[in-house]
Design an enzyme around this catalytic site. Sequence first.
Site, short mmCIF file in Angstrom:
data_model
loop_
_atom_site.label_atom_id
_atom_site.label_comp_id
_atom_site.label_asym_id
_atom_site.label_seq_id
_atom_site.Cartn_x
_atom_site.Cartn_y
_atom_site.Cartn_z
N CYS A 56 0.81 3.10 6.01
CA CYS A 56 1.18 1.76 6.46
C CYS A 56 0.94 0.78 5.31
O CYS A 56 0.17 1.06 4.41
CB CYS A 56 0.35 1.36 7.67
SG CYS A 56 -1.42 1.41 7.35
N HIS A 104 -9.87 2.88 -0.81
CA HIS A 104 -8.43 2.64 -0.78
C HIS A 104 -8.03 1.65 -1.87
O HIS A 104 -7.87 0.47 -1.61
CB HIS A 104 -8.05 2.13 0.62
CG HIS A 104 -6.63 1.68 0.75
ND1 HIS A 104 -5.57 2.33 0.18
CD2 HIS A 104 -6.11 0.60 1.39
CE1 HIS A 104 -4.44 1.68 0.48
NE2 HIS A 104 -4.75 0.62 1.20
N CYS A 147 0.81 -1.22 0.00
CA CYS A 147 0.00 0.00 0.00
C CYS A 147 0.85 1.27 0.00
O CYS A 147 0.32 2.37 -0.15
CB CYS A 147 -0.95 -0.01 1.19
SG CYS A 147 -2.10 -1.38 1.09
#
Lengths: 441, 296
Positions: free
Chosen positions: A427, A392, A99
């Site tokens: 993160c 996301h 990510c």
Amino acid sequence: MAASKTTTPAAAPRALVLGGNRIPFARAGGKYAHASNQDMLTAALDGLVARYGLQGERIGEVAAGAVLKHSRDFNLTRETVLGSALSAETPAYDLQQACATGLETVVSLSNKIRLGQIESAVAGGVDTTSDAPIAVSDRLRRALLDLSRARSVGQKIAAASKIRPKDLAPATPRTSEPRTGLSMGEHQALTTAQWGITREAQDEIAFASHQNLAAAWAAGFFDDLVTPYRGQSQDGNLRADTSLEKLAGLRPTFGLGLDTPATMTAGNSTPLTDGASTVLLGNDAWATAHGLTPLAVVVDAEAAAVDFVHGVDGLLMAGAFAVPRLLARNGLTLADFDYVEIHEAFASTVLTTLAAWESETFGRERLGLDGAFGTVDRARLNVHGSSLAAGHPFAATGGRIVATISKELHRRRTAEGRPVRALVSICAAGGLGLTAILEAA
Amino acid sequence: MTLPTTLRTVTLPDVPGLGGVYARGAASAGRLAVTRRVGRAPAGLPEVAYEVRGVDVDPTHLTDYQHLLGEPGSDVLPAGFVHVLAFPLATALMARTDFPLSLLGMVHLSNVVTQRRAVRLGEVLDVRAWAQDLRPHRSGTQVDLVTEVSVAGELVWTGTSTYLSKGDSNGESDAGPREEFVAPVPTGQWRLAGDVGRRYAAVSGDRNPIHLSALSAKALGFPRAIAHGMYTAARALADVGAARGEAFDWSVEFAKPVLLPGTVTVRVAADDEGFAFTGWDAKRTRPYLTGRVDPL
């Protein structure tokens, strides 16, 4: 006598954020259900090209990536460039850091600009969970490879005879950490319990994310940052009408097997999302030559990783270590930042990071400081909403955050005429975290 | 561990295949039942040690093992892989007609391995195995099978596998009441598919029917197939990872068999001496295995 060449470098150029463009993020199985990673990345890149008049331009380098990538997309970014309005002579490379992919493309391209290797760049990322790659099983793959290498009929029969009917079942991408077998949500549920984060605090983060993102859309903030695509003109996950009551009514989905009450729900966790984002980078000379206004300087970056495999730290806690190192190197404290962007993988990821920074024990024992690292002013946190509301699409999140906060930094600097800074922390799977400092240009 | 001087060493040409060993084990179990009825069952352990010299490692076998257990694909042989290479020799001892306990139905209670240095692909291994310390257990009789692996005369690996033969108790219990199990904070979980027993059987050669299918396991008194204990112990060793170093002690106690398919919740974490691991059933809060990996 031959003239001697000098190798003394000129002052290092600045790496500037000059703009950004993304497509609205869509919920998995929504309007981009049949769009590929390359389709979406091309749409975001062509939107950027159109917005900044880069048709036919040879950009120094384009770097982008996807977390869920089909093996046929081995050159995804170069193929995207070839299908875009940029010059076909624009080089490109793929990058992947889970990510953190999108932010790492910004960081590594900025470093090339600072070294003088390139003058301009486009950073980006894309992900689709709707059009995810499906692979054949390892046993079938191995049998097919052995079959392709077989020469004699006997060898071919031997290779083919190893295939069993159940080997034909497709292997879908795994959502769990390869080394622990726990999903990201289950990992974060352990961290949430360890830090004693309440359901209410998580729902408040989620509520603020939707409120802030809805307000930014309503104010037209994203009008020059987003290009509509496939009939999607706003982020599909945004729930402007959600309330704390509605969020409180959702059933927990992670941490159900723990001793402590489960607090993580679909409302305070990010949904599976499709989307793509791009960021335009360049040095001062390139910006001036192209009549572009610098928005922000990419000042510095720091990556960290934690040993979640042996339970030393939570899977998504690397940012809590990267930021103190990054700020120490730059002589800054949390109070020096006007904006703090912590990627909302889960509402509790933000809260456990803040709790770690506020903990005397964590500061002393894990960060090696004299006490707690510091406190983030909540009014400066994710002011335009973040991943809980926007969604996301893994590799696209970094580009969304950098483009959004760079525009805000420029706006604030123009309004107040003083240095304005933003801290970004993302993160990622594998216990990774990537953080960066941006300053209004 | 030293080879007892009373034992006569018998050198075999190769490490025996376990399929044949189990067949002989089943046959000798039948003989054992007959001799026991007539009061002539062997009272002690066979006074023999088996030895095989010059064992080569097949790289494909090593790769298959590493992939299944989640070990890095290096040229260092995982300690569990050395067990797979060496242990059939001990199993062959248990299948002897003069071995006092029946091979089929033996329960693996615990296992202790000392890896003295890294063993690499290309090294030629000498393997020796014997049985020792036949003793009572609260629910039967237990025995240690010792396996040693040497390279050019240097002892590199030692394993002690403790097995229980249920029901043939020849003495009273040697253990007090069991401690109550308190589940620790998990660090991960193993979701074991129904074919894990068959897949480990393929790399280990241990095709004991209790691991292969629900049907064959039922025939031996288990409701479903069960995972090989050494598969779970080796998964825990792999979870410890490179921090174990090249020389270490690796010990495990098996509390309860893992029925397949099944989920084992695990904690693998460092402490003052090394790493402790626990695998348990999170639904019933009962342990499957506990153990340690301690660098030497």
